[in-house]
Design a protein around this motif. Structure first.
Motif, PDB file in Angstrom:
ATOM      1  N   SER A   1      57.793 -19.492 -29.482  1.00  0.00           N
ATOM      2  CA  SER A   1      58.200 -19.828 -28.212  1.00  0.00           C
ATOM      3  C   SER A   1      59.794 -20.055 -28.248  1.00  0.00           C
ATOM      4  O   SER A   1      60.507 -19.688 -29.204  1.00  0.00           O
TER       5      SER A   1
ATOM      6  N   LYS B   1      59.229 -11.211 -24.294  1.00  0.00           N
ATOM      7  CA  LYS B   1      57.912 -11.103 -23.965  1.00  0.00           C
ATOM      8  C   LYS B   1      57.507  -9.658 -24.799  1.00  0.00           C
ATOM      9  O   LYS B   1      56.236  -9.723 -25.183  1.00  0.00           O
ATOM     10  N   GLN B   2      58.121  -8.721 -24.504  1.00  0.00           N
ATOM     11  CA  GLN B   2      57.673  -7.427 -25.233  1.00  0.00           C
ATOM     12  C   GLN B   2      57.544  -7.454 -26.802  1.00  0.00           C
ATOM     13  O   GLN B   2      56.698  -7.039 -27.211  1.00  0.00           O
TER      14      GLN B   2
ATOM     15  N   SER C   1      62.533 -10.292 -20.922  1.00  0.00           N
ATOM     16  CA  SER C   1      61.909  -9.319 -21.273  1.00  0.00           C
ATOM     17  C   SER C   1      61.797  -8.857 -22.564  1.00  0.00           C
ATOM     18  O   SER C   1      60.541  -8.389 -22.985  1.00  0.00           O
TER      19      SER C   1
ATOM     20  N   SER D   1      62.845  -2.874 -21.957  1.00  0.00           N
ATOM     21  CA  SER D   1      63.098  -3.977 -22.325  1.00  0.00           C
ATOM     22  C   SER D   1      63.916  -4.466 -23.403  1.00  0.00           C
ATOM     23  O   SER D   1      64.372  -5.572 -23.529  1.00  0.00           O
TER      24      SER D   1
ATOM     25  N   LYS E   1      56.750 -10.099 -28.441  1.00  0.00           N
ATOM     26  CA  LYS E   1      55.472 -10.977 -28.639  1.00  0.00           C
ATOM     27  C   LYS E   1      54.289 -10.095 -28.346  1.00  0.00           C
ATOM     28  O   LYS E   1      53.401 -10.251 -29.081  1.00  0.00           O
ATOM     29  N   LYS E   2      54.374  -9.179 -27.482  1.00  0.00           N
ATOM     30  CA  LYS E   2      53.192  -8.368 -27.391  1.00  0.00           C
ATOM     31  C   LYS E   2      53.259  -7.204 -28.268  1.00  0.00           C
ATOM     32  O   LYS E   2      52.150  -6.891 -28.932  1.00  0.00           O
ATOM     33  N   GLU E   3      54.311  -6.777 -28.576  1.00  0.00           N
ATOM     34  CA  GLU E   3      54.364  -5.535 -29.528  1.00  0.00           C
ATOM     35  C   GLU E   3      54.252  -5.663 -31.074  1.00  0.00           C
ATOM     36  O   GLU E   3      53.731  -5.324 -31.865  1.00  0.00           O
ATOM     37  N   TYR E   4      54.858  -7.135 -31.397  1.00  0.00           N
ATOM     38  CA  TYR E   4      54.359  -7.741 -32.884  1.00  0.00           C
ATOM     39  C   TYR E   4      53.396  -8.504 -32.826  1.00  0.00           C
ATOM     40  O   TYR E   4      53.599  -9.682 -33.771  1.00  0.00           O
ATOM     41  N   ARG E   5      52.529  -8.691 -32.132  1.00  0.00           N
ATOM     42  CA  ARG E   5      51.424  -9.626 -32.130  1.00  0.00           C
ATOM     43  C   ARG E   5      50.883 -10.211 -33.328  1.00  0.00           C
ATOM     44  O   ARG E   5      50.934 -11.320 -33.902  1.00  0.00           O
ATOM     45  N   SER E   6      50.311  -9.244 -34.208  1.00  0.00           N
ATOM     46  CA  SER E   6      49.862  -9.130 -35.311  1.00  0.00           C
ATOM     47  C   SER E   6      50.762  -9.647 -36.755  1.00  0.00           C
ATOM     48  O   SER E   6      50.603 -10.516 -37.419  1.00  0.00           O
TER      49      SER E   6
ATOM     50  N   ASN F   1      62.293   1.721 -25.020  1.00  0.00           N
ATOM     51  CA  ASN F   1      61.816   0.994 -24.331  1.00  0.00           C
ATOM     52  C   ASN F   1      63.005  -0.127 -23.379  1.00  0.00           C
ATOM     53  O   ASN F   1      63.725  -0.580 -23.808  1.00  0.00           O
TER      54      ASN F   1
END
Length: 140
Positions: free
Chosen positions: A109, A86-87, A83, A65, A89-94, A63
């Protein structure tokens, strides 16, 4: 006569305050560039490159990022911390949601990521978050 003494005290106090403020600002101006330069990625992160810590680069895959470099102190840093954040937060949302619920935290944040870094390793499946945030912290 009392008015003259009182105005002298005010002027003297104002001069002292401005002098102290100038000394503080000069100190910040002199030290800030050195601090900011130390956080920049200046070399590739490899074990043979005199780096501190042992980051498992394979956990990031290919990746873009998560590209990692090393600052002048040999600490692992993200080449693009925004980057990477953000990645993550997206990849480990759960996993982030599990940590948030378990420890009653605000959404992650740039201002409260330290709490997630400190608590994520305690939640099963969220250990990578702590590792990512540790590198993120070194990046700025």
């Amino acid at each position: 006569m009392k008015k003259i003494k009182s105005s002298r005290k005010i002027i003297y106090s104002l001069i002292c305050f401005i002098s102290i403020l100038c000394v503080i600002l000069i100190g910040i101006y002199i030290s800030l560039p050195k601090y900011l330069d130390s956080k920049k990625s200046i070399k590739e992160y490899t074990v043979s490159n005199n780096v501190k810590g042992a980051v498992d680069l394979s956990m990031f895959g290919s990746n873009a990022s998560y590209k990692i470099g090393a600052n002048k102190y040999g600490q692992a840093v993200f080449k693009d911390p925004e980057s990477a954040f953000k990645q993550m937060k997206k990849e480990y949302r759960s996993e982030l949601l599990k940590v948030k619920r378990k420890f009653n935290l605000l959404p992650i944040s740039k201002f409260n990521y330290n709490k997630y870094k400190n608590y994520a390793w305690q939640v099963a499946g969220s250990e990578k978050i702590s590792k990512i945030l540790d590198i993120y912290e070194n990046s700025f």
